[in-house]
Design an enzyme around this catalytic site. Structure first.
Site, PDB file in Angstrom:
ATOM      1  N   SER A   1      -0.727  17.561  -4.356  1.00 59.88           N
ATOM      2  CA  SER A   1       0.021  18.430  -3.559  1.00 59.88           C
ATOM      3  C   SER A   1       0.970  18.882  -4.793  1.00 59.88           C
ATOM      4  CB  SER A   1       0.771  16.600  -3.529  1.00 59.88           C
ATOM      5  OG  SER A   1       0.941  16.851  -5.292  1.00 59.88           O
TER       6      SER A   1
ATOM      7  N   ASP B   1      -1.958  18.659  -0.172  1.00 59.33           N
ATOM      8  CA  ASP B   1      -1.790  17.893   0.660  1.00 59.33           C
ATOM      9  C   ASP B   1       0.114  17.538   1.141  1.00 59.33           C
ATOM     10  OD1 ASP B   1      -1.929  14.971   1.495  1.00 59.33           O
ATOM     11  OD2 ASP B   1      -1.084  14.366  -0.525  1.00 59.33           O
TER      12      ASP B   1
ATOM     13  N   HIS C   1       3.566   5.672   2.073  1.00 59.66           N
ATOM     14  CA  HIS C   1       3.129   6.221   0.820  1.00 59.66           C
ATOM     15  C   HIS C   1       3.485   4.945  -0.077  1.00 59.66           C
ATOM     16  CE1 HIS C   1       2.745  10.302   3.212  1.00 59.66           C
ATOM     17  NE2 HIS C   1       1.990  10.083   2.870  1.00 59.66           N
TER      18      HIS C   1
HETATM   19 ZN    ZN Z   1       0.730  11.565   2.942  1.00 59.01          ZN
END
Ligand code: ZN
Length: 284
Positions: free
Chosen positions: A50, A82, A180
């Protein structure tokens, strides 16, 4: 082997009717846990980072670890960004060697999301990088990106068809009820919506927020066309629980390896279970 694009991994998953695990990493131990698990299960695998992970580890470290992992591994390995929320961030990742990227324009209007995603696809395609797009908002917190329950909305199948046709994305992350982070209670996935989105788009779908989704729901989602399943929270939980246990059992321990080694093993075991659940074991 060098890093591969998710386009080819998901095409193979499509043929075999399974899903490839996409596991978030932000340090060396977690990268190793993911690769060890994939090797042990003979499974193709996606390492994903991420924007928060990139800030934490540094983009050069992330790419170097993934390249080394792919070079040593006997299974195909992709490096995926991500939730890239920013065009420049996505370009930076492509330039540094990510084999695939996600452009998350889900906070924009449909028109703006299509415009930015299309721009990324054009550039990425020219250099052999694949692209995941997001339509509809997936609630929860993904490394500093917060989407509240009220803000979250499910993906409209007709909009998904238009989004995919106009942008040319390789994979689509729809919002169908996952979130999430950690769930309070059992998540309720909208399977008819997932099925409709799949019928109208015909491309591999991505399930975000999959940690904590019951196994039978994951299997059902894969049966309906999910080809990439993202796991982050379950890895964090296993890793940190093992660290806590080691620290608690050995308060005098000052060797980080004695704490992080068992954490790496715990993460590896969780990842192996997920790979088997996704049906990608033995597919490499
Ligand atoms: Zn995600």
């Amino acid at each position: 082997m060098g890093l591969v694009s998710i386009r080819e991994l998901l095409a193979a998953a499509e043929k075999g009717a399974y899903a490839v695990g996409a596991f978030n990493c932000n340090n060396m131990e977690i990268v190793q846990a993911i690769i060890e698990a994939a090797e042990a299960e003979k499974a193709p695998v996606i390492l994903q980072a991420s924007q928060g992970a990139i800030r934490y580890a540094g983009i050069n470290y992330i790419v170097a670890m993934a390249r080394e992992a792919a070079a040593q591994a006997s299974v195909p390995v992709a490096l995926h960004l991500d939730h890239g929320t920013d065009f420049n961030q996505v370009m930076l990742c492509i330039r540094h060697g990510f084999s695939s990227v996600m452009i998350d324009g889900s906070r924009y209007s449909l028109e703006e999301n299509i415009a930015v995603t299309k721009k990324v696809v054009e550039i990425a395609r020219a250099v052999g990088v694949s692209v995941e797009g997001e339509l509809g908002r997936i609630r929860g917190t993904e490394d500093e990106i917060k989407v509240s329950e009220r803000e979250a909305f499910f993906t409209d199948p007709e909009e998904a068809r238009r989004f995919v046709r106009e942008t040319g994305v390789d994979a689509l992350a729809p919002s169908i009820g996952t979130a999430h982070g950690r769930y309070r209670g059992r998540p309720e996935l909208d399977f008819p919506r997932l099925q409709k989105i799949r019928e109208l788009t015909g491309i591999p779908l991505v399930l975000h927020g999959s940690s904590g989704v019951p196994d039978e729901d994951i299997r059902q989602a894969i049966a309906l066309g999910v080809r990439k399943v993202n796991i982050d929270t379950n890895i964090r939980e296993a890793f940190v629980a093992a660290m806590r246990r080691e620290l608690g059992d050995n308060p005098g321990e000052i060797d980080p390896r004695k704490i992080l080694g068992p954490a790496r093993e715990a993460a590896r075991e969780v990842i192996r279970e997920k790979i088997r659940l996704f049906g990608s074991a033995g597919k490499a």
